[in-house]
Design an enzyme around this catalytic site. Structure first.
Site, PDB file in Angstrom:
ATOM      1  N   CYS A  42      -1.193  -1.895  -0.406  1.00 34.41           N
ATOM      2  CA  CYS A  42       0.136  -1.852   0.210  1.00 34.41           C
ATOM      3  C   CYS A  42       0.176  -2.780   1.425  1.00 34.41           C
ATOM      4  CB  CYS A  42       0.436  -0.405   0.599  1.00 34.41           C
ATOM      5  SG  CYS A  42       1.835  -0.187   1.706  1.00 34.41           S
ATOM      6  N   CYS A  45       1.456  -1.297   4.657  1.00 35.13           N
ATOM      7  CA  CYS A  45       0.423  -0.405   5.206  1.00 35.13           C
ATOM      8  C   CYS A  45      -0.582  -1.216   6.021  1.00 35.13           C
ATOM      9  CB  CYS A  45      -0.313   0.330   4.089  1.00 35.13           C
ATOM     10  SG  CYS A  45       0.717   1.373   3.038  1.00 35.13           S
TER      11      CYS A  45
END
Length: 146
Positions: A42, A45
């Site tokens: 991600c 993230c």
């Protein structure tokens, strides 16, 4: 940034960290907890991790940032740690049960838990945890102690 649903109780959170040691939300009672649900694949993230790690260091007296990894192996997470500063503890959610209970499975999602162990706010998506908005959000949760 959203309120935690008023009619939804805090789900259990009992996971193991990277070394296999058990960790539960009760261990952080008395502190604000940021439950950051994330994955190595991600990109948002990855982008917010350094700010979360810095926040954890700067506010260690009354705040714990818990990085809850979604369905990846300890070995994969360890490799990720070679290139990105990630706050500790890092918990493994190997089957995704914690993410299903706490989030809509949009990554990253961070649940802000007050010092009494009650979820207060939900931050969906990448967030600047070092900005004034984040300080205001955390200060509002701090005031919930009373």
């Amino acid at each position: 940034v959203e309120d935690w649903p008023h009619n939804k109780a805090a789900p259990a959170l009992d996971l193991a960290d990277l070394e296999g040691r058990p960790w539960s939300l009760a261990q952080a009672r008395g502190k604000i907890v940021l439950l950051n649900f994330w994955a190595t694949w991600c990109e948002p993230c990855r982008n917010e991790m350094p700010a979360l790690a810095q926040l954890a260091r700067d506010q260690a007296d009354d705040l714990v940032v818990v990085a809850v990894n979604y369905q990846e192996t300890a070995a994969r997470v360890q490799r990720f740690l070679e290139s990105v500063d990630v706050p500790r503890p890092i918990l493994l959610d190997p089957h995704g049960a914690a993410a299903r209970a706490w989030t809509r499975r949009i990554f990253p999602t961070t649940v802000v838990v007050d010092p009494r162990g009650r979820p207060a706010r939900v931050v969906v998506g990448e967030y600047d945890w070092l900005a004034a908005d984040a300080r205001a959000l955390l200060d509002a949760v701090r005031r919930r102690r009373a």
